[in-house]
Design a protein around this motif. Sequence first.
Motif, PDB file in Angstrom:
ATOM      1  N   LEU A 189      24.998  27.133  -7.815  1.00 18.77           N
ATOM      2  CA  LEU A 189      25.075  25.692  -7.977  1.00 18.77           C
ATOM      3  C   LEU A 189      24.684  25.344  -9.408  1.00 18.77           C
ATOM      4  O   LEU A 189      23.914  26.044 -10.038  1.00 18.77           O
ATOM      5  N   THR A 190      25.231  24.254  -9.911  1.00 23.91           N
ATOM      6  CA  THR A 190      24.806  23.789 -11.232  1.00 23.91           C
ATOM      7  C   THR A 190      24.665  22.280 -11.202  1.00 23.91           C
ATOM      8  O   THR A 190      25.358  21.583 -10.479  1.00 23.91           O
ATOM      9  N   TRP A 191      23.786  21.763 -12.007  1.00 26.93           N
ATOM     10  CA  TRP A 191      23.566  20.320 -12.086  1.00 26.93           C
ATOM     11  C   TRP A 191      22.727  20.012 -13.310  1.00 26.93           C
ATOM     12  O   TRP A 191      22.290  20.917 -14.013  1.00 26.93           O
ATOM     13  N   ASP A 192      22.492  18.739 -13.540  1.00 25.70           N
ATOM     14  CA  ASP A 192      21.780  18.323 -14.739  1.00 25.70           C
ATOM     15  C   ASP A 192      20.277  18.473 -14.591  1.00 25.70           C
ATOM     16  O   ASP A 192      19.734  18.428 -13.504  1.00 25.70           O
ATOM     17  N   VAL A 193      19.627  18.659 -15.742  1.00 27.76           N
ATOM     18  CA  VAL A 193      18.169  18.751 -15.757  1.00 27.76           C
ATOM     19  C   VAL A 193      17.592  17.344 -15.683  1.00 27.76           C
ATOM     20  O   VAL A 193      18.109  16.424 -16.293  1.00 27.76           O
ATOM     21  N   PRO A 194      16.521  17.121 -14.912  1.00 25.75           N
ATOM     22  CA  PRO A 194      15.935  15.782 -14.814  1.00 25.75           C
ATOM     23  C   PRO A 194      15.360  15.318 -16.149  1.00 25.75           C
ATOM     24  O   PRO A 194      15.160  16.119 -17.053  1.00 25.75           O
ATOM     25  N   PRO A 195      15.102  14.019 -16.283  1.00 23.80           N
ATOM     26  CA  PRO A 195      14.590  13.499 -17.546  1.00 23.80           C
ATOM     27  C   PRO A 195      13.301  14.194 -17.959  1.00 23.80           C
ATOM     28  O   PRO A 195      12.474  14.536 -17.126  1.00 23.80           O
ATOM     29  N   PRO A 196      13.127  14.438 -19.276  1.00 25.11           N
ATOM     30  CA  PRO A 196      11.915  15.124 -19.736  1.00 25.11           C
ATOM     31  C   PRO A 196      10.672  14.279 -19.551  1.00 25.11           C
ATOM     32  O   PRO A 196      10.721  13.067 -19.565  1.00 25.11           O
TER      33      PRO A 196
ATOM     34  N   GLY B 247       9.814  31.651 -21.616  1.00 22.10           N
ATOM     35  CA  GLY B 247      10.897  30.861 -21.035  1.00 22.10           C
ATOM     36  C   GLY B 247      11.788  31.803 -20.269  1.00 22.10           C
ATOM     37  O   GLY B 247      11.327  32.617 -19.508  1.00 22.10           O
ATOM     38  N   GLN B 248      13.132  31.773 -20.497  1.00 17.93           N
ATOM     39  CA  GLN B 248      14.032  32.638 -19.766  1.00 17.93           C
ATOM     40  C   GLN B 248      14.764  33.551 -20.723  1.00 17.93           C
ATOM     41  O   GLN B 248      15.200  33.160 -21.762  1.00 17.93           O
ATOM     42  N   ASP B 249      14.892  34.801 -20.374  1.00 14.64           N
ATOM     43  CA  ASP B 249      15.667  35.735 -21.176  1.00 14.64           C
ATOM     44  C   ASP B 249      15.840  37.058 -20.456  1.00 14.64           C
ATOM     45  O   ASP B 249      15.599  38.091 -21.031  1.00 14.64           O
ATOM     46  N   PHE B 250      16.208  37.015 -19.193  1.00 18.13           N
ATOM     47  CA  PHE B 250      16.317  38.258 -18.455  1.00 18.13           C
ATOM     48  C   PHE B 250      17.452  38.139 -17.457  1.00 18.13           C
ATOM     49  O   PHE B 250      17.786  37.064 -17.023  1.00 18.13           O
TER      50      PHE B 250
ATOM     51  N   ASP C  32      12.142  24.167 -19.591  1.00 16.76           N
ATOM     52  CA  ASP C  32      13.145  24.449 -20.621  1.00 16.76           C
ATOM     53  C   ASP C  32      14.426  23.685 -20.294  1.00 16.76           C
ATOM     54  O   ASP C  32      14.512  22.964 -19.292  1.00 16.76           O
ATOM     55  N   LYS C  33      15.443  23.857 -21.125  1.00 16.20           N
ATOM     56  CA  LYS C  33      16.659  23.034 -21.004  1.00 16.20           C
ATOM     57  C   LYS C  33      17.409  23.268 -19.696  1.00 16.20           C
ATOM     58  O   LYS C  33      18.203  22.420 -19.277  1.00 16.20           O
TER      59      LYS C  33
ATOM     60  N   ARG D  32      14.032  26.551 -10.025  1.00 15.32           N
ATOM     61  CA  ARG D  32      14.293  25.561 -11.072  1.00 15.32           C
ATOM     62  C   ARG D  32      14.078  24.143 -10.532  1.00 15.32           C
ATOM     63  O   ARG D  32      14.315  23.868  -9.351  1.00 15.32           O
ATOM     64  N   SER D  33      13.650  23.267 -11.412  1.00 20.14           N
ATOM     65  CA  SER D  33      13.330  21.891 -11.006  1.00 20.14           C
ATOM     66  C   SER D  33      14.600  21.044 -10.931  1.00 20.14           C
ATOM     67  O   SER D  33      14.720  20.010 -11.592  1.00 20.14           O
ATOM     68  N   ILE D  34      15.534  21.505 -10.146  1.00 19.52           N
ATOM     69  CA  ILE D  34      16.823  20.840  -9.962  1.00 19.52           C
ATOM     70  C   ILE D  34      16.983  20.566  -8.471  1.00 19.52           C
ATOM     71  O   ILE D  34      16.669  21.413  -7.641  1.00 19.52           O
ATOM     72  N   HIS D  35      17.493  19.381  -8.137  1.00 18.44           N
ATOM     73  CA  HIS D  35      17.491  18.912  -6.752  1.00 18.44           C
ATOM     74  C   HIS D  35      18.154  19.908  -5.795  1.00 18.44           C
ATOM     75  O   HIS D  35      17.568  20.278  -4.760  1.00 18.44           O
TER      76      HIS D  35
END
Length: 436
Positions: A24-31, A45-48, A80-81, A129-132
Amino acid sequence: METQRVTELPLRNMDKRPRKRPRLTWDVPPPAPPPPKVLSAMYCGQDFGNGVIPNYAYTNLFYRDVPVPHNCSPPWRPDDKDGHYVFAIGENLTPSYRILSKMGEGTFGQVLECFDNEKKEVVAIKIVRSIHKYREAAMIEIDVLQRLARHDIGGTRCVQIRNWFDYRNHICIVFEKLGPSLYDFLRKNSYRSFPIDLVRELGRQLLESVAFMHDLRLIHTDLKPENILLVSSEYIKVPDCKFLSRSTKDGSYFKNLPKSSAIKLIDFGSTTFEHQDHSYVVSTRHYRAPEVILGLRWNYPCDLWSVGCILVELCSGEALFQTHENLEHLAMMERVLGPLPQHMAVRADRHAEKYFRRGTRLDWPDGATSRESMRAVWKLPRLPNLIMQHVDHSAGDLIDLLQGLLRYDPAERLKAREALGHPFFKREPRRCGYTL
């Protein structure tokens, strides 16, 4: 024969095999507001790549922040983004867990090795991830995990959930810490196949776990070597039986074997109940059943097709169907297993009917996208020949078992408990100078 015992596999060349499919993909919530400034601390962060690979810590993002006491949570900082939680090795994830290392990362989020400050044990924590939609999928996975835990007496079949909590908009699932996946073990072992007696033991446990899930009316839908973890990271180094007649001065004539054959299933994020909708695409490409590719409704048998593909990979070292495209995948199936049944071809949905001529015959090689694709299909041997290339004894029984697991028609495919009663699992092991 003397063996060498080690606890961590050497890292060899990484391959380009695609990992876990994007879900699934979606937008990141407001910072949120920025963190306070200060002294130096190292953050990850992420790199694996996907999967869970023990004993690795990646540090690719640096922040300046106030040092965090060991008995409290760190100061707030933005994700992160991509919505991944940003952390520092050595700080706490809530006061209960101290972060030791990063074990892996996938489309779902990250897996961290942590120390449970209360129970005094090392655990693995999946931080979603902090995505709904990922949060929703995580809650479904928690429900499945808790259902499995209630029925898995002794916790021998599936990874055990220890706890879960919602931390700074990230669903965090606490698991027992296990060893590497079968895929990671093969990869770091230069894709050297497992001995047939070990394949038998791994296959038996895998089928027991699948039968257990099916009894609970659950379909895993994403069985593959990446989602089967060894319980222990320890392994032994032994001479490779195929090279015993040659000089053993070169380390390439040795291979690694797990010290313990105990395994458990992981990743129930795609698990579905029997009564739910079964019309969408499931399974990672290499392990996807023909009924899924043809757009036919799928059910429990799709897991058994995946098991068949996994067993071939364990005894050969390579994925059975190394492809990334539907028509080529179906052509590979026909090359290895014979022609697809006409009754399945004529029922293919509107997206898959284009793979056939006159509705019944596969459009191959005319529909091939390249000569490389045609060569990839032509080089594949028939299933019996493929197995006999890699198996010295028990080949006949294994071939018969695989022909039952890899039947095109899901209604005719072996069920998990039927497969467990196959003669392949009743043979006495023969050893090659080491103890399994």
